[in-house]
Scaffold this active site. Structure first.
Site, PDB file in Angstrom:
ATOM      1  N   HIS A  26       0.913  -1.320  -0.140  1.00 48.74           N
ATOM      2  CA  HIS A  26       0.111  -0.032  -0.106  1.00 48.74           C
ATOM      3  C   HIS A  26       0.712   1.113   0.005  1.00 48.74           C
ATOM      4  CE1 HIS A  26      -3.660   2.433   1.035  1.00 48.74           C
ATOM      5  NE2 HIS A  26      -2.673   3.060   1.833  1.00 48.74           N
ATOM      6  N   GLU A  27       1.995   1.333   0.834  1.00 52.27           N
ATOM      7  CA  GLU A  27       2.782   2.518   0.980  1.00 52.27           C
ATOM      8  C   GLU A  27       3.660   2.533  -0.219  1.00 52.27           C
ATOM      9  OE1 GLU A  27       2.172   4.706   3.255  1.00 52.27           O
ATOM     10  OE2 GLU A  27       0.750   3.426   4.180  1.00 52.27           O
ATOM     11  N   HIS A  30       1.745   4.594  -2.748  1.00 53.64           N
ATOM     12  CA  HIS A  30       2.088   6.140  -2.680  1.00 53.64           C
ATOM     13  C   HIS A  30       3.307   6.543  -2.885  1.00 53.64           C
ATOM     14  CE1 HIS A  30      -2.026   6.247  -0.711  1.00 53.64           C
ATOM     15  NE2 HIS A  30      -1.692   5.748   0.399  1.00 53.64           N
TER      16      HIS A  30
END
Length: 405
Positions: A26-27, A30
């Site tokens: 997920h990170e 980003h």
């Protein structure tokens, strides 16, 4: 003591492993999109709290592993509060500080001074990465191992059940539920489980012809071996597939990808259906789970996979395979959760960016403050509700009552 350590290993270790992988992906979503747009990043952290291990690369980015492995974050340069979007006055102050320290034009490397569409893509990249992870896992599984397909042939109709009242007969083959084509008996179970108290239309093949039936599943408590006691819809049909009926299909990569996207969409569709039924009062929400429920499910998956064989090598392979599949499902859930339009979540940021795109200015600071307080209250309330469900499924209150008696 040894038994306690064993339980920790079975339940906590798989949960933390799955969560760490999902949060990292997920990170990374980003981070990678932000770097592609030239955004300066101060830190990439997996876990919160004090750093256990850290390394600063040539770009000045600190890669950190925190001692509390329950999440992670990417800290953009100039990001004083990762949960807020600076308003017009805050942006101007930030711009002046950056120009004073680094010179004119330096602000263009900072997240908040990127075009709205780039900021929106950076924010959306986290949940998107979760969906891509799930699709990738499903694609690999469908192409490398294949999937079993079992026709929905009725082997038994239980007396005095909703199925019996609707007119189901042994050897009926369900081909449609609610207008949706059915290729596997598990699809019938999924539709029935989420339709307690609501009439469902069925199309079955009986003696070579199609027969239309309508049945209303009743709510019942089922002791699921992975998630524990759950209240779901029950129809009263028994399935007993014969060996010759089970087909194993290994898809070529391009078809596996299509099936993986469809599977991910089905999971999202099921989630939306359940939330819609909660909103209309048709479900109590007792299937919602928090960290405790996910940990219990991870432990249940681990125990179930290990019990399938006594060979240690096969046990490790089974556990790994089941946890990979489990990670795909949880990744979809986390991606969906983060897209909810609640301030403090990615969806809340996207909501604010939508306002900024229309109004040509950021959301005022006082409105943001109220929004984040309400959003945090909603999120905490949701987590408390999910945790309450988890504790009830774990029968903790009965256990404590037994200790007190």
């Amino acid at each position: 003591m040894l038994n306690l350590l064993g339980q920790v290993f079975v339940y906590v270790a798989p949960f933390l492993l799955v969560l760490t992988v999902i949060v990292t992906i997920h990170e990374l979503g980003h981070f990678l999109v932000a770097r592609a747009f030239g955004v300066k990043v101060d830190r990439f952290s997996i876990g919160f709290g004090r750093s256990l291990v850290s390394h600063t690369d040539k770009h000045g980015i600190e890669w950190r592993l925190g001692w509390l492995p329950l999440g992670g974050y990417v800290k953009f340069s100039g990001d004083l509060d990762s949960s807020a979007v600076p308003d017009q006055a805050g942006l101007e102050t930030l711009r002046q500080d950056i120009v004073a320290e680094h010179g004119p034009g330096a602000e263009r490397d900072y997240f908040y001074f990127k075009p709205i569409w780039q900021r929106a893509l950076i924010v959306a990249a986290g949940p998107a990465a979760n969906f891509i992870l799930a699709i990738t896992i499903f694609t690999l599984l469908f192409s490398a191992l294949g999937v079993s397909v079992v026709p929905a042939r009725v082997a038994e109709v239980f007396p005095d059940s909703a199925a019996a009242r609707a007119g189901f007969q042994v050897d009926d083959r369900v081909i449609k539920v609610g207008g949706r084509e059915i290729t596997d008996f598990r699809d019938v179970g999924q539709s029935v489980a989420l339709s307690a108290g609501s009439p469902l239309d069925f199309v079955v093949l009986r003696g070579g012809r199609e027969v239309n039936l309508t049945a209303t599943p009743v709510r019942t408590v089922r002791d699921d071996p992975i998630s524990g006691p759950v209240r779901v819809g029950y129809l009263g049909l028994g399935w007993n597939p014969q060996p010759g009926e089970v087909a194993y299909i290994r898809y070529p990569p391009h078809r596996a990808l299509v099936q993986a996207v469809r599977q991910t969409g089905d999971v999202l569709g099921t989630t939306l259906t359940y939330l819609g039924r909660i909103a209309t009062g048709k479900e109590s929400g007792d299937l919602l789970s928090g960290p405790l429920g996910i940990a219990k499910a991870a432990g249940g998956v681990t125990k179930q996979a290990a019990a399938a064989t006594s060979d240690l090598g096969l046990q490790i392979a089974n556990v790994s395979l089941m946890l990979i599949q489990f990670a795909a499902i949880v990744s979809i859930g986390i991606g969906f959760l983060n897209l909810l339009p609640i301030p403090v979540l990615d969806g809340g940021h996207l909501l604010f960016y939508g306002y900024e795109a229309v109004a040509r200015r950021p959301v005022p600071a006082n409105v943001q403050e109220v929004g984040y307080r309400v959003g945090l209250a909603l999120l905490v309330g949701l987590m408390l509700f999910a945790t309450w469900n988890d504790l009830q499924k774990l029968s903790l209150f009965k256990f404590l009552g037994g200790l007190a008696s």
